[in-house]
Design a protein around this motif. Structure first.
Motif, PDB file in Angstrom:
ATOM      1  N   THR A  33       0.845  -1.176   0.000  1.00  0.00           N
ATOM      2  CA  THR A  33       0.000   0.000   0.000  1.00  0.00           C
ATOM      3  C   THR A  33       0.891   1.241   0.000  1.00  0.00           C
ATOM      4  N   SER A  34       0.275   2.387  -0.233  1.00  0.00           N
ATOM      5  CA  SER A  34       0.975   3.677  -0.259  1.00  0.00           C
ATOM      6  C   SER A  34      -0.079   4.739  -0.008  1.00  0.00           C
ATOM      7  N   CYS A  35       0.344   5.989   0.208  1.00  0.00           N
ATOM      8  CA  CYS A  35      -0.638   6.992   0.632  1.00  0.00           C
ATOM      9  C   CYS A  35      -1.673   7.277  -0.465  1.00  0.00           C
ATOM     10  N   ILE A  36      -1.240   7.409  -1.723  1.00  0.00           N
ATOM     11  CA  ILE A  36      -2.215   7.705  -2.778  1.00  0.00           C
ATOM     12  C   ILE A  36      -3.111   6.497  -3.027  1.00  0.00           C
ATOM     13  N   ALA A  37      -2.514   5.312  -3.158  1.00  0.00           N
ATOM     14  CA  ALA A  37      -3.311   4.117  -3.423  1.00  0.00           C
ATOM     15  C   ALA A  37      -4.316   3.873  -2.307  1.00  0.00           C
ATOM     16  N   ALA A  38      -3.866   3.991  -1.058  1.00  0.00           N
ATOM     17  CA  ALA A  38      -4.759   3.773   0.079  1.00  0.00           C
ATOM     18  C   ALA A  38      -5.884   4.800   0.096  1.00  0.00           C
ATOM     19  N   SER A  39      -5.539   6.069  -0.196  1.00  0.00           N
ATOM     20  CA  SER A  39      -6.553   7.126  -0.147  1.00  0.00           C
ATOM     21  C   SER A  39      -7.583   6.967  -1.271  1.00  0.00           C
ATOM     22  N   LEU A  40      -7.112   6.616  -2.466  1.00  0.00           N
ATOM     23  CA  LEU A  40      -8.057   6.397  -3.567  1.00  0.00           C
ATOM     24  C   LEU A  40      -8.998   5.242  -3.246  1.00  0.00           C
ATOM     25  N   PHE A  41      -8.431   4.153  -2.701  1.00  0.00           N
ATOM     26  CA  PHE A  41      -9.262   2.983  -2.364  1.00  0.00           C
ATOM     27  C   PHE A  41     -10.268   3.322  -1.270  1.00  0.00           C
ATOM     28  N   LEU A  42      -9.784   3.996  -0.221  1.00  0.00           N
ATOM     29  CA  LEU A  42     -10.665   4.291   0.909  1.00  0.00           C
ATOM     30  C   LEU A  42     -11.740   5.303   0.511  1.00  0.00           C
ATOM     31  N   ALA A  43     -11.379   6.283  -0.315  1.00  0.00           N
ATOM     32  CA  ALA A  43     -12.389   7.249  -0.768  1.00  0.00           C
ATOM     33  C   ALA A  43     -13.498   6.539  -1.532  1.00  0.00           C
ATOM     34  N   GLU A  44     -13.119   5.586  -2.373  1.00  0.00           N
ATOM     35  CA  GLU A  44     -14.137   4.827  -3.115  1.00  0.00           C
ATOM     36  C   GLU A  44     -15.000   3.996  -2.162  1.00  0.00           C
ATOM     37  N   SER A  45     -14.378   3.400  -1.148  1.00  0.00           N
ATOM     38  CA  SER A  45     -15.144   2.620  -0.162  1.00  0.00           C
ATOM     39  C   SER A  45     -16.134   3.506   0.577  1.00  0.00           C
ATOM     40  N   PHE A  46     -15.706   4.715   0.938  1.00  0.00           N
ATOM     41  CA  PHE A  46     -16.601   5.649   1.629  1.00  0.00           C
ATOM     42  C   PHE A  46     -17.775   6.028   0.724  1.00  0.00           C
TER      43      PHE A  46
END
Length: 314
Positions: free
Chosen positions: A198-211
């Motif tokens: 994982t990485s900050c951009i990948a994690a943030s993109l994934f989590l934003a989509e989950s939200f």
């Protein structure tokens, strides 16, 4: 040092995203290795390119080898441990106003003409900060600079939504290994996660989509993590902005929570701060999660290079 074991513990950057620009002498210095140890890493699978008789490596691969070597002597280990010493302290110092001398250099390698520059500027006003003394880059060819004085502040605004907290916790507990990943690859979280990383951009993109799938308004945003090593290591950063059940926009800094948990003991207070609150070591920008920080309207198809130098104002 069991470098073969270290090499097997990480995933190397896939060839389509790899940029092998670090010469072997740099690799030896970064990993505190002798030439024979570099040979062992190559035999264990470390990708390289040979140009004019010199082996070159991807800097991300070297950083990841160093971070997970557990040798306590590689440059990445020492740097990241220093980077996160602050996370072990009481977080009150992260909530006060702090002023930064913000300087960003823009370089266009494919430039053929004088043209305007566009920078995704510091976006701190809505979080209680301010920007003053701005010198925006004028139209030019090749390079330019953006200068400003930026004041950030912090606030305890923890996420209150049980659903948002559950989704965040599920990601943190998924066991992804934090790695340095090239920015273009981070725009594809499924590829990053397929590596177990994982990485900050990948994690943030994934989590934003989950939200968003859970019914919340959310967006991954980029910025700078600053105040590190006197401005010598001001890292591009990403987090998630989400509208919570109380109607307030909260910042979920999932990568910093994960890194703090891995790199430093006794960081629970800082990890909790990352789940909704804001703190003064991050300067958010107007850029979305995987967008570039800057552009040059000269018509070149090459992305411009952006270099930040952010110094605390005493």
């Amino acid at each position: 040092m069991a470098w073969e074991k270290v090499a097997n513990s990480i995933e190397f950057v896939p060839a389509e995203y790899s940029s092998k620009t670090q010469p072997e002498s740099g690799a030896q210095e970064m990993l505190r290795c002798v030439p024979a140890e570099i040979d062992r890493l190559v035999d264990a699978g470390l990708p390289f390119e040979c140009r004019a008789g010199v082996r070159y490596f991807d800097a991300n691969d070297l950083y990841n080898l160093g971070m997970y070597s557990n040798s306590a002597r590689t440059q990445p280990e020492l740097t990241f441990r220093l980077l996160f010493r602050f996370a072990q302290r009481p977080v009150d110092d992260l909530l006060r106003a702090r002023t930064w001398a913000f300087r960003v250099g823009l370089e266009c390698g494919g430039c053929s003409e004088t043209a305007p520059w566009r920078l995704e500027e510091p976006d701190v006003l809505r979080f209680g900060g301010s920007v003053s003394g701005v010198t925006a880059p004028a139209a030019s060819r090749g390079s330019a600079e953006y200068v400003a004085t930026v004041t950030t502040t912090g606030a305890r605004t923890p996420v209150v939504s049980p659903a948002l907290r559950r989704l965040t916790r599920e990601y943190l507990d998924a066991g992804y290994r934090w790695q340095m990943i090239p920015v273009p690859m981070q725009a594809h979280p499924e590829q990053v996660h397929a590596m177990g990383a994982t990485s900050c951009i990948a994690a943030s993109l994934f989590l934003a989509e989950s939200f968003r799938e859970a019914g919340y308004r959310a967006e991954a945003k980029r910025g700078w993590f600053c105040g590190v090593l006197g401005g010598a290591l001001d890292l591009p950063h990403a987090c998630v902005e989400v509208e919570d059940d109380d109607g307030a926009v909260k910042t979920v800094d999932i990568a910093k929570a994960q890194l703090a948990a891995r790199l430093s003991p006794n960081t629970a207070e800082f990890q909790e701060l990352c789940l909704g609150s804001i703190y003064n070591k991050v300067i958010p920008s107007t850029a979305s999660g995987n967008a570039a920080f800057g552009y040059h309207d000269c018509g070149s198809r090459l992305p411009i290079q952006v270099h930040a130098d952010i110094q605390a104002v005493r």
